[in-house]
Each structure stands twice: as C-alpha cells, then as structure tokens.
Design an enzyme around this catalytic site. Structure first.
Site, PDB file in Angstrom:
ATOM      1  N   ASP A   1       0.849  -1.188   0.000  1.00 34.70           N
ATOM      2  CA  ASP A   1       0.000   0.000   0.000  1.00 34.70           C
ATOM      3  C   ASP A   1       0.887   1.241   0.000  1.00 34.70           C
ATOM      4  OD1 ASP A   1      -3.025   0.825   0.582  1.00 34.70           O
ATOM      5  OD2 ASP A   1      -1.715   2.191   1.685  1.00 34.70           O
TER       6      ASP A   1
ATOM      7  N   ASN B   1      -2.789  12.949  -3.921  1.00 33.33           N
ATOM      8  CA  ASN B   1      -3.966  13.367  -4.686  1.00 33.33           C
ATOM      9  C   ASN B   1      -4.443  14.756  -4.282  1.00 33.33           C
ATOM     10  OD1 ASN B   1      -4.321  11.221  -6.464  1.00 33.33           O
ATOM     11  ND2 ASN B   1      -5.532  10.035  -5.013  1.00 33.33           N
TER      12      ASN B   1
ATOM     13  N   HIS C   1      -5.544  14.281  -9.028  1.00 28.35           N
ATOM     14  CA  HIS C   1      -5.668  12.865  -9.366  1.00 28.35           C
ATOM     15  C   HIS C   1      -4.832  12.452 -10.580  1.00 28.35           C
ATOM     16  CE1 HIS C   1      -8.674  11.643  -6.409  1.00 28.35           C
ATOM     17  NE2 HIS C   1      -9.169  12.859  -6.533  1.00 28.35           N
TER      18      HIS C   1
ATOM     19  N   ASP D   1      -2.337   9.368 -10.452  1.00 28.01           N
ATOM     20  CA  ASP D   1      -2.340   8.237 -11.389  1.00 28.01           C
ATOM     21  C   ASP D   1      -0.930   7.930 -11.882  1.00 28.01           C
ATOM     22  OD1 ASP D   1      -5.041   8.006 -11.122  1.00 28.01           O
ATOM     23  OD2 ASP D   1      -5.548   8.990 -13.022  1.00 28.01           O
TER      24      ASP D   1
ATOM     25  N   GLU E   1      -4.810   2.374  -4.057  1.00 29.55           N
ATOM     26  CA  GLU E   1      -3.354   2.467  -4.022  1.00 29.55           C
ATOM     27  C   GLU E   1      -2.720   1.180  -3.500  1.00 29.55           C
ATOM     28  OE1 GLU E   1      -4.800   4.606  -0.212  1.00 29.55           O
ATOM     29  OE2 GLU E   1      -5.516   4.175  -2.231  1.00 29.55           O
TER      30      GLU E   1
END
Length: 390
Positions: free
Chosen positions: A254, A262, A267, A271, A297
C-alpha cells in the site's frame, strides 16, 4: 462523560424523530410504547409491521450517527444495505476499518462500492464469456464433423456417379438417377464450403473472446492484472503449489500517504505515481512471481516456490528503489516528495485457507503502517519499530 452520553442519546432521539416523522408524544398517542391490551382482537397488518419498520429506521439512524455520516441518498442506501445484509462484503470492510480505528468517510464508501460494482460487472462478463466459449467450442466441433462428413459423402457420391454414367445400357432411369445424384453432390460440396467459412468465423470470434477476457482481467491504468485476475491466479497457484509440494507466499503493498499526493497534486498526478509504483513492482515479476493492482493504491503479489525471507528481500528491494527516487510533477515542476510504500507478507500454507492467509498478509501490512510506514512486515512479526525498519 455522562454529559457526552446524554448528548449523544439526545441526538439519537432527534434522529429517530426525523426518520419516523413523528414525535415522542405521537408515539405515545399511537400506543407504540405500551403493551397491547389483552383481548381476542386480531392485530392489523399495520400494527404488526409498524414496530419492525421503526426498528429498521432506528438501526439506519444509528449507523449514520455512529459513523458520523451526512444524511444523503448514497449514505442512506449504504446504511440500509449494511443493516439488512444486502452488502455483506461492505459491512465486513466497515467493521474491520472501524476496529482499526479508521474513519468511515463518504469518499471511502464510494470507492468500495465502485470496486464492488466493477467486480460484479467483471464476474458477469466472465460468466457470459465462459458460456459463449463453450458454445463456440461445441459449434467448432459440430462444423468440423459436418464438414468431414460432407467431404466423405461427396467423395462417395462422385465415385458412384462416375460408375453410373459409365453404364450406357442402364437406360433413362439410371441416367436421371445419376443426374439427381450429381446435383446432390454439388449441393453437399457447397455445404462443405459454407461450413468451412463458418468454422473460420468461429475461430476468429474465439480469438476475439480471448482478447476480451485478457482486457477484462487487466487494470487499465497500470497495465497490471486486476483484482479479479489476482483472485483467480491465487486459487490456481495455491492448488498447483500444494500438488507440487512447493511453498507459496503472498503480500499486500500500500502506497504511504497516497491521499496527500492526490490532495496536493491532483488525481492525474496521483495516477502517474500509481503507474510508477506498478512498473517498479512489475520488474520483480517473473514466471514465479505475479503482481496485480488490488484496488486503489494497494497492490498484491504472489510468489511461487519462495520462502518468506526470499519474498521479503525481493519486495524490500523494490521498496528501496521507490523510496530512493525523487519524483517531480511534470505538470508544474513541483516535487512529489518521498514516495514510499508499506507491505505485509504471509506464508499462504501456514493458514487453514486462502481467506485466512489474505487476512494475515493484510494484518502484517497494517502493522507496517502502524510502525512508521516505509517498511515490510511478515505475518506474525512483532510490531517493534526497529524490526526491519527502512
């Protein structure tokens, strides 16, 4: 403390009045707080169902209050599904998150519901593709058999027609029979050609279905296999490894503080971070290592014929590589800061079943997060902050 409790009870009472559309005085007037009078009168449908409805609404209100959620159509739907058992997986995730002391936010709920919808759609697509593949296999066998049969039939007809036409004294009847048989032969040849074309079309469709299945198992952002593909792979690898007497490890990874990325950079930048981490993890993948994006994530890894220590070293090398990079947001030349991830590894065969092994890896990941992040813990390891720290 008693003041806080009484305040919470008062708020809950107000929620109850809002949901039921009545006040406490109304309830008393309707007799809902008193036992029914003795007698032989049968209860009406309303009298039977009204208390149950009130209990249901009270549970929904408690759910929203306990998790400090706004009263919105989406949160009401979630509360109803969790209370009635309509969304058991979501209810379990909420329970596990609550036990860890983490908040239940609207954003988190929407993410879980979105993944659930995606999984259901993916499973439905897989079932439909499976059925179509079975039909195509059966069709291919049928057309192949029919084509072979018509080919053999045509050859036999051709031989007999030649023999009939060579008998001049057989007369008009034999000549007409030969002409009729030749027409049948030509028709069988045409059917053979049509069947061959149908078989080729079926093969093309089969290839398209295989490509569709591959796309359905892929995470389109990172290019890695998705959660559905991971679940299928884990089941297969556990079965094959057990039959072969080999070890099997699995891990959850994670990205640390990903929400901050973010929130700070947007975002699209988030990404790109996901793609970077996915590409780095994918470099440790080989015939004995399978990497997938598990959702959000979070990534998942399977190692075949690896000990826990060997798997830990490979995953930790990827962690060090990512932590050592200094990434910059190309959109505005703003540094992302240090990007790290935490991980948890478990020996799949040290637990009674797949679910228990997955839970052990997830708990190890949680301990890694609680112990400072940017580190990897193995299942059952002490949460000592000095243990395997970055």
């Amino acid at each position: 403390m008693s003041g806080e409790t009484s305040g919470a009870n008062a708020r809950k009472s107000r929620w109850w009045q809002w949901f039921s559309g009545s006040t406490a005085d109304d309830a008393k007037e309707q007799g809902t707080d008193t036992a029914p009078a003795s007698g032989t009168r049968e209860l009406t449908v309303r009298e039977v169902w009204l208390p149950a409805k009130r209990r249901m609404i009270s549970k929904i209100a408690d759910f929203l209050i306990d998790h400090d959620l706004e009263v919105l159509p989406s949160t009401l739907t979630v509360a109803y599904e969790c209370v009635t058992g309509g969304a058991p997986r979501l209810a379990q995730l909420i329970l596990e998150r609550t036990e860890k002391g983490l908040p239940i936010t609207l954003g988190w709920i929407e993410e879980q519901r979105g993944e659930s919808t995606h999984d259901k759609n993916g499973e439905a697509l897989a079932v439909l593709m499976g059925r179509l593949e079975d039909s195509l296999d059966e069709f291919s066998k049928t057309t192949s058999g029919a084509r072979n049969a018509t080919n053999e039939y045509s050859s036999a007809l051709r031989q007999h027609v030649d023999e009939l036409e060579g008998v001049g004294r057989a007369g008009v009847v034999i000549t007409e029979l030969a002409a009729l048989t030749r027409a049948m032969m030509e028709r069988s040849i045409a059917m053979e050609t049509e069947l061959a074309c149908s078989e080729r079309r079926a093969q093309v469709l089969q290839t398209s279905l295989e490509e569709t299945r591959r796309v359905a198992d892929m995470d389109h952002l990172t290019g890695l296999p998705n959660r559905r593909a991971f679940d299928h792979m884990l089941e297969r690898e556990m079965r094959d490894a057990r039959d072969a007497g080999e070890s099997l490890c699995l891990a959850f990874v994670d990205i640390d503080h990903f929400k901050r990325v973010n929130d700070t950079h947007g975002h699209p930048a988030g990404d790109r971070v996901l793609k970077f981490v996915g590409e780095t993890l994918n470099r440790i993948a080989d015939a004995r290592c399978f990497v997938a994006r598990h959702g959000g994530e979070e990534f998942a890894v399977i190692w075949r014929n690896h000990t826990v220590d060997k798997a830990w070293k490979k995953l930790d090398s990827a962690r060090e590589e990512i932590a050592g990079r200094r990434l910059v947001n190309r959109a505005n030349d703003t540094p992302f800061g240090k990007i790290t991830f935490s991980g948890g590894i478990a020996d799949a065969f040290a637990y009674p079943d797949k679910s228990a092994a997955l839970k052990a890896a997830d708990e190890a990941l949680y301990l890694a997060k609680q112990s400072g992040r940017n580190r990897i813990f193995t299942a059952g390891e002490s949460p000592d902050p000095q243990a395997k720290a970055a």
